[in-house]
Design an enzyme around this catalytic site. Structure first.
Site, PDB file in Angstrom:
ATOM      1  N   CYS A   1       0.903  -1.083  -0.648  1.00 52.53           N
ATOM      2  CA  CYS A   1       0.135   0.183   0.019  1.00 52.53           C
ATOM      3  C   CYS A   1       0.676   1.424   0.100  1.00 52.53           C
ATOM      4  O   CYS A   1       1.727   1.653   0.637  1.00 52.53           O
ATOM      5  CB  CYS A   1      -1.258  -0.276   1.495  1.00 52.53           C
ATOM      6  N   PRO A   2       0.471   2.529  -0.979  1.00 50.93           N
ATOM      7  CA  PRO A   2      -0.924   2.759  -1.694  1.00 50.93           C
ATOM      8  C   PRO A   2      -0.320   1.698  -3.256  1.00 50.93           C
ATOM      9  O   PRO A   2      -1.014   1.965  -3.498  1.00 50.93           O
ATOM     10  CB  PRO A   2      -1.041   3.940  -1.557  1.00 50.93           C
TER      11      PRO A   2
END
Length: 77
Positions: A13-14
């Site tokens: 993430c992201p």
């Protein structure tokens, strides 16, 4: 079956959502994209991205086998 496959396996993430957004850029409404990810955060991040951008979260499927993670399909709005 989706029109476009985004392979984000091994990314944290992201980055899976960023890769998905890059792949979606310029594609027409109704196009389906499937993102493959090994990051558990993708189960929350992709549906949230869909809500924020007006896209439809079609399905989330857990994948096991040669790799473990999720295949999430979205339809562009």
């Amino acid at each position: 079956m989706s029109d476009t496959l985004v392979d984000a396996r091994g990314l944290r993430c992201p980055l899976p959502v960023i890769r998905l957004a890059e792949a979606a850029r310029g594609l027409p409404a109704g196009t389906e994209l499937t993102v493959l990810s090994t990051d558990p955060a993708v189960k929350l991040d992709v549906p949230a991205w869909c809500r924020m951008r007006g896209h439809e979260h079609v399905t989330t499927r857990e994948h096991t086998g040669d790799w473990t993670g999720w295949a999430i399909t979205v339809r562009l709005g």
